[in-house]
Scaffold this motif. Structure first.
Motif, short mmCIF file in Angstrom:
data_model
loop_
_atom_site.label_atom_id
_atom_site.label_comp_id
_atom_site.label_asym_id
_atom_site.label_seq_id
_atom_site.Cartn_x
_atom_site.Cartn_y
_atom_site.Cartn_z
N ASP A 265 32.28 43.45 -41.74
CA ASP A 265 31.93 44.51 -40.77
C ASP A 265 32.75 45.72 -40.93
O ASP A 265 32.30 47.00 -40.88
N LEU A 266 34.08 45.54 -40.79
CA LEU A 266 35.05 46.40 -40.57
C LEU A 266 35.04 47.37 -42.05
O LEU A 266 35.09 48.48 -41.82
N TRP A 267 34.97 46.44 -43.00
CA TRP A 267 34.74 47.39 -44.20
C TRP A 267 33.53 48.17 -44.34
O TRP A 267 33.74 49.33 -44.82
N LYS A 268 32.63 47.51 -43.81
CA LYS A 268 31.37 48.41 -44.13
C LYS A 268 31.07 49.53 -43.10
O LYS A 268 30.56 50.76 -43.35
N GLN A 269 31.62 49.18 -41.93
CA GLN A 269 31.49 50.48 -40.96
C GLN A 269 32.67 51.39 -40.81
O GLN A 269 32.56 52.43 -39.90
N HIS A 270 33.91 50.99 -40.97
CA HIS A 270 35.08 51.91 -41.15
C HIS A 270 35.72 52.08 -42.31
O HIS A 270 36.89 51.50 -42.64
N GLY A 271 35.16 52.53 -43.22
CA GLY A 271 35.72 52.71 -44.67
C GLY A 271 36.81 53.36 -44.84
O GLY A 271 37.68 53.53 -45.63
N GLU A 272 37.07 54.27 -43.72
CA GLU A 272 38.13 55.08 -43.65
C GLU A 272 39.46 54.21 -43.56
O GLU A 272 40.67 54.75 -44.03
N LEU A 273 39.33 53.01 -42.98
CA LEU A 273 40.70 52.18 -43.04
C LEU A 273 40.96 51.58 -44.37
O LEU A 273 42.18 51.09 -44.80
N PHE A 274 40.07 51.78 -45.44
CA PHE A 274 40.30 51.11 -46.77
C PHE A 274 40.10 52.26 -47.85
O PHE A 274 39.88 51.92 -48.97
N GLY A 275 40.47 53.60 -47.43
CA GLY A 275 40.30 54.58 -48.60
C GLY A 275 38.80 54.98 -48.99
O GLY A 275 38.42 55.26 -50.12
#
Length: 310
Positions: free
Chosen positions: A62-72
């Motif tokens: 969920d974090l990957w999909k909803q907070h892409g800013e954390l992963f470039g």
């Protein structure tokens, strides 16, 4: 300033698992046959979750999909890497993994699986299987069909601190008495070649002989990927592997380390010792993500870490 994302593993009970992860790292394992901790994982079959901080309780998918800013702001639809701790209290099956192209066709669009192993600990006399001795595909198929495993498989002793790169197509098996940190593509596709005739719930576990024969690299060509140690004043570092799927490095911190985060994300696994990461206590068995544009992370203490990135 962004924050470090500490992860809570998803645990897996396995027929060959044990309880070393509780003894070594203090994990609250679900059973005395806990074989795997999916420490950093967004895979649908086992998602790790953030513990503490702004995103406490979020799973990595969920974090990957909803907070892409954390992963470039990634283009991939799912988190591309998976980090496991594996406790082999008994021998794992002899197995092989497909590459991306084969898995896409035969496994409903799944990714293939290239992985690598760092031996966290092992019993005296422990060994491992990587590769085979067949010279041609015809010889390979014949030896599999005739069950000539002792002649076919490449088995050799291991020691704490050993590292192995296992590209897709490589026959392999982790064996009894081994604790391993595994970094891999985020895939759960495994073809089982041989399982010692073991029963699970009264039945033999499924084998995948035809698919295994399709994907095994023949002849086997093992390569050593580990670089030399680079000794600095307060730490030393070596590259364990650099491939198209991931780059993995090992750091031994004597007093302090300023680690610049230059990637879309950086995975950190503490394998020995204890210390501080930007003022947060860390110890062996901790796993965390340093997010995109974090800057420089200051590590203090006497500890060993393994880092991974794309």
């Amino acid at each position: 300033m962004s924050e470090l994302l500490f992860m809570e593993p998803c645990f897996k009970t396995m027929i060959w698992g044990g309880h070393k992860m509780r003894e070594k790292y203090g994990y609250s394992i679900p059973s005395e046959e806990t074989g795997e901790a999916w420490a950093i994982s967004g895979h649908q079959n086992g998602k790790s979750t953030v513990k503490g901080g702004t995103y406490d309780g979020w799973n990595l998918d969920d974090l990957w999909k909803q907070h892409g800013e954390l992963f470039g702001h990634p283009a991939e639809t799912s988190f591309p890497l998976l980090v496991k701790v594996i406790d082999a209290n008994n021998d794992l099956s002899i197995q092989v993994h497909p590459d991306d192209a084969y898995a896409a066709v035969h496994e409903n669009g799944s990714k293939g699986k290239t992985e690598c192993w760092y031996v966290l600990d092992c019993e005296k006399g422990a060994d491992i299987i990587v590769g085979h001795h067949a010279r041609t595909r015809e010889e390979l198929v014949q030896m599999i069909d005739e069950g000539k495993w002792d002649q076919l498989l490449n088995c050799f002793p291991i020691h704490k601190g050993d590292f192995f790169y296992i590209p897709s197509g490589t026959v392999h098996a982790i064996r009894k008495g081994t604790l391993i940190l595994e970094v891999q593509q985020s895939s759960d596709v495994t073809y089982r070649l041989y399982d010692y005739g073991r029963l699970q719930n009264g039945k033999p576990r499924e084998l995948h002989l035809d698919k295994s024969k399709d994907v095994i690299t023949c002849p086997h060509s093992g390569v050593s990927t580990t670089g030399a140690w680079d000794d600095r004043k307060d730490y030393r570092v070596r590259q364990l592997v650099k491939s198209q799927y991931f780059t993995v490095e090992q750091w031994k911190v004597g007093t302090a380390l300023d680690l610049e985060q230059k990637y879309d994300f950086l995975l950190v696994d503490v394998t020995e010792g204890s210390g501080m990461a930007d003022g947060i206590p860390v110890k062996a068995g901790d796993h965390f993500i340093v997010p995109y544009q974090y800057g420089t992370m200051h590590v203090e203490g006497n500890l060993e870490i393994i880092t991974s990135h794309l």
